[in-house]
Design a protein around this motif. Sequence first.
Motif, short mmCIF file in Angstrom:
data_model
loop_
_atom_site.label_atom_id
_atom_site.label_comp_id
_atom_site.label_asym_id
_atom_site.label_seq_id
_atom_site.Cartn_x
_atom_site.Cartn_y
_atom_site.Cartn_z
N GLY A 76 0.49 -1.38 0.03
CA GLY A 76 -0.04 0.03 -0.12
C GLY A 76 1.40 1.36 0.04
N GLN A 100 -9.16 -3.67 5.03
CA GLN A 100 -7.61 -4.07 6.06
C GLN A 100 -7.99 -5.19 7.10
OE1 GLN A 100 -4.63 -2.72 5.31
NE2 GLN A 100 -4.87 -1.49 3.86
N PRO B 130 -3.03 -0.94 9.09
CA PRO B 130 -2.45 -1.55 7.93
C PRO B 130 -3.23 -2.91 8.74
CG PRO B 130 -0.99 -1.22 7.71
CD PRO B 130 -1.31 -0.61 9.09
N ALA B 131 -3.34 -4.36 7.54
CA ALA B 131 -3.55 -5.48 8.22
C ALA B 131 -1.61 -5.87 7.42
CB ALA B 131 -4.25 -6.16 7.91
N LEU B 132 -1.06 -6.08 8.45
CA LEU B 132 0.23 -6.34 7.75
C LEU B 132 0.94 -7.15 6.99
CD1 LEU B 132 2.43 -4.54 11.23
CD2 LEU B 132 1.68 -3.74 8.32
N GLY B 133 -0.19 -8.26 7.03
CA GLY B 133 0.15 -9.29 6.00
C GLY B 133 -0.38 -9.24 4.86
N MET B 134 -1.80 -8.58 4.72
CA MET B 134 -1.49 -8.55 3.43
C MET B 134 -1.54 -7.39 2.53
SD MET B 134 -5.48 -10.52 3.81
CE MET B 134 -6.07 -10.93 2.33
N TYR B 135 -1.83 -6.53 3.41
CA TYR B 135 -1.80 -4.54 2.71
C TYR B 135 -0.58 -3.87 3.03
CZ TYR B 135 -6.23 -6.44 0.89
OH TYR B 135 -7.36 -7.38 0.40
N PRO B 136 0.91 -4.30 3.75
CA PRO B 136 1.43 -3.18 4.09
C PRO B 136 2.14 -2.51 3.48
CG PRO B 136 2.51 -6.46 2.63
CD PRO B 136 1.08 -5.51 3.06
N SER B 137 3.01 -2.03 4.22
CA SER B 137 2.79 -0.22 3.52
C SER B 137 3.88 -0.42 2.51
CB SER B 137 3.22 0.89 4.50
OG SER B 137 4.53 1.54 3.84
N LYS B 138 4.55 0.64 1.24
CA LYS B 138 5.25 0.26 0.48
C LYS B 138 6.85 0.33 1.58
CE LYS B 138 5.18 4.93 -1.60
NZ LYS B 138 6.20 5.63 -0.89
N TRP B 140 7.43 -1.22 5.02
CA TRP B 140 7.40 -1.84 5.51
C TRP B 140 9.04 -2.70 5.91
CZ3 TRP B 140 6.25 -1.99 10.28
CH2 TRP B 140 5.35 -3.37 11.22
N PRO B 374 0.89 -20.85 3.60
CA PRO B 374 0.85 -19.25 4.39
C PRO B 374 -0.79 -19.32 5.18
CG PRO B 374 -0.01 -19.26 1.94
CD PRO B 374 0.45 -20.92 2.09
N TYR B 375 -0.97 -18.43 5.98
CA TYR B 375 -1.99 -17.79 6.44
C TYR B 375 -2.37 -18.92 7.67
CZ TYR B 375 -4.39 -15.51 3.05
OH TYR B 375 -4.72 -14.47 2.49
N PHE B 378 -0.83 -15.93 11.23
CA PHE B 378 -0.85 -15.33 10.43
C PHE B 378 -2.08 -14.30 12.03
CE2 PHE B 378 -3.50 -13.59 7.80
CZ PHE B 378 -2.71 -12.38 6.96
N THR B 380 -4.52 -10.51 11.95
CA THR B 380 -4.33 -9.31 10.94
C THR B 380 -3.80 -8.53 11.09
OG1 THR B 380 -7.72 -9.68 11.62
CG2 THR B 380 -6.58 -7.70 11.25
N TRP B 381 -3.58 -7.74 12.06
CA TRP B 381 -2.82 -6.66 12.36
C TRP B 381 -0.86 -6.82 12.60
CZ3 TRP B 381 -6.42 -4.38 16.03
CH2 TRP B 381 -7.66 -3.30 15.86
#
Lengths: 505, 505
Positions: A76, A100, B130-138, B140, B374-375, B378, B380-381
């Motif tokens: 993101g 999220q 963010p949910a770091l496992g799915m949409y981490p910041s670029k 991160w 994966p998962y 794991f 959410t955050w």
Amino acid sequence: MLRNALSKASLGRSVSGRLASASGRHAPGGSKRLASQLVEPKQPEVVTDEIPGPQSKAALSRLGLLQDTRAVVFAGDYQKSVGNYIVDADGNYLLDLHCQIASIPVGYNNAALLKAAQSPEMASTLANRPALGMYPSKDWGSTLEQAYMRVKPKGLDMVFTTAHGSDANELAYKAAFMYYAKTRRGGTEGFSAQEMSSVMDNVPPGAPDVAILSFTAGFHGRTFGALSTTRSKAIHKLDIPAFRWPRAPFPQLRYPLDKYSEENAAEESRCLAETERILHDNPMPIAAIVIEPVQSEGGDRHASPRFFQELRSITKQHDVLMIVDEVQTGCGATGTFWAHEQWALETPPDMVTFSKKMQTAGFYHTREMVPDQPYRNFNTWLGDPSRALMTRAIVDEVLERKLVEQARDTGAYLKSHLEPLAIRYFRVFNSVRGEGTFLAFDCTSAELRTELLHLMRMEGVNMGGSGDVAVRFRPMLTLTKAHVNVFITRFESVLNKLYQKHWPR
Amino acid sequence: MLRNALSKASLGRSVSGRLASASGRHAPGGSKRLASQLVEPKQPEVVTDEIPGPQSKAALSRLGLLQDTRAVVFAGDYQKSVGNYIVDADGNYLLDLHCQIASIPVGYNNAALLKAAQSPEMASTLANRPALGMYPSKDWGSTLEQAYMRVKPKGLDMVFTTAHGSDANELAYKAAFMYYAKTRRGGTEGFSAQEMSSVMDNVPPGAPDVAILSFTAGFHGRTFGALSTTRSKAIHKLDIPAFRWPRAPFPQLRYPLDKYSEENAAEESRCLAETERILHDNPMPIAAIVIEPVQSEGGDRHASPRFFQELRSITKQHDVLMIVDEVQTGCGATGTFWAHEQWALETPPDMVTFSKKMQTAGFYHTREMVPDQPYRNFNTWLGDPSRALMTRAIVDEVLERKLVEQARDTGAYLKSHLEPLAIRYFRVFNSVRGEGTFLAFDCTSAELRTELLHLMRMEGVNMGGSGDVAVRFRPMLTLTKAHVNVFITRFESVLNKLYQKHWPR
């Protein structure tokens, strides 16, 4: 090459405009524009041929050296994300209906949240993180009042704060077990010598064999106690030791509800009878049941208010506590601040847990759930006051802007569009269900769902699945009818593509 | 009335000066002074007749309506707290040697931390979680490198981030169980149909009976899995179901070490032999052991590097993993960034968990500890990137200012003062022990400890206990010899008071 002329044309922008946005100059405003001054685009914009695009992939290959990235959808760009739109590292603007994993309440770079994030009070809580159970700030009581008590569920006057949904549930389970033991001991926490010594060996009577009853397909988290009550998917649980706690069936309703009302009532009665049987017969005594208002991770499975009302009666009759897990349903998306408000229970649940959109976690409870002795339900940080300040700003926004009401209206509008589409495109999806914007439908196969989610993302709409075949709507509370229109246009386009591919005339 | 003429005189300030500070005008600087411009006082200042004082009590009575406040010592004023001094709601300035249960690394209102807290990057991570496992910041990956990898324990190249010490341990346990099952399955995560179905009922083979071995008096957290390995105090565990996991004895060393070297070596050998016996004979197979470099909550119990070296050999021989819990010992206070560095192990531990002073939690691990699918491990955050930015600022401070080295020097200076006092005041305390500033001593009774901690607080020094009779030093890494001098003066005064009261000549 999934993008086609139709979706490109529908963007209503020139190629150069899109490239400009990809390089950080998204209209309106230049790259120096403050995050709080960003303006939502009118529609999504996908500028790469695949998602994750090259910039996301570059970020993930670096990240992949340090963490598992196999579940990552894309990287993101949170400086540019705005309102209902998430922006990825390649400058793709996606209408975000996944948020999220259902945890963004009032939009990316929300001005009020950014203001709260930049307050001196925030800087203080970030730089000086207290152990809230021993040295709380003198203002902590006031923060709790403003962040949590203004929206407390009816009948529950205290709040235990913690870090995330899984430990919120575990703390509630611990409170339930302590309450259970105390009542069985005749209302005392005077421990016997045998309890004091056996507990250090992890055996009864000090560490008793007592259970939390959960429901088929329920999800309550991934730490060991929470995971023992999670029943959604094997992959979450395999190889991990679990407490031998029982599970009761959760109704499997058929849709549309008006067509199957008798069948569904019978299904709910069957589940209630079986729950009652387990409470009566289970070899291990049961201290509490835990249940979600909508089983979310398990596939957006619903039950009627009547089911929950009768379940409450049963827990009262059997003298077990009722814990309502509102980690995903809480904070307004179902059209009421707490989903369980819609059940109109005669007596409130004993505990209600929360996390996700609240951005902090914890559980609401009555004073009865507080053990007689300190340090029994306790930990070092008891959550995070920085995040609690964000919760306060979120609750401000939700109440002031009447976002719960907005979710109710927008959700009804969305549902009214989905239902006829489900009839027209029955080969792709069915069983539209839910309240507020907390909606879902089932795809006719897991493969079709994968295809649909992929095509929707390439059309600029980010969505997530739940259970085996469901697609869940988890937008922010700020979703409007205009966003729904954007979604529906793209959804129809994708449905047509799927029909053209799989069922060509 | 605990305060006396001596302590008042030692403050070196007029009564009006103290009142001025109580009303928020602490010299230097007025009430408008920025938090980052606060200056540490030269010494503590206690302006109320008791702690908690009236303002603390008022704050707590309001807070007590919403949360359990029985473990609260006082309400903090974190706008005014500065460096090694915590300020309470009444304006008392206390030299803080407890530091939010060992979790403040570089001082209250540290200028570098306040700067990090006020950065645009911080505002973005707070407003857009963010949910770091799915949409981490670029960014991160870069944050991970700067916050965690610069100080990674030797041999462990990946980091799993999470919220707090308890779930850091649980995530490590889960990784251990998955690794254990995979190796027993011949290196595969291809699950059998029986595993897939049995796991949903929480029974073997899907949910196997496998154990984590922990040690007597160890503390590893309070969620259900972590709590099953916690063995420090019954009150943490009573009434809560636990996994039937075994415990091994932890050495009970005698002090001074040079006097009891033979006895202590024999004690360690006994514990190692018993550990080996459990690994060999335990009816439930053991996937991993978990151990603290210094048992902290359990009473500051130590063992020699040789003990840990041999323990590592034993785990290798028995093919079980070794998890080192550095939640309290990590981040420099023992004189090395990680306490286990002092063991000079031939092969590194398989996992090292952290939290507290790092201000974020997680565990370091090798790539072998990542499941094939994966998962599986794991949530959410996966922690909180806002707090990770604070970790980055903390690591910057620790490395740039050479604070680990400072803790080593300051600790040696403090220890050199404590040891002769332990001889002179042997009726009050003994068994001075530890490395760096991670020091402790034992009081001769629990009652005397309570009295001592109370008197120290009224002299302006905030300290905490551990175990049954220990007093633990958990200062920040910024403690200097000047702070030690302040402490020693007050400590001697309190020791004299205790002698005058209990053993008058």
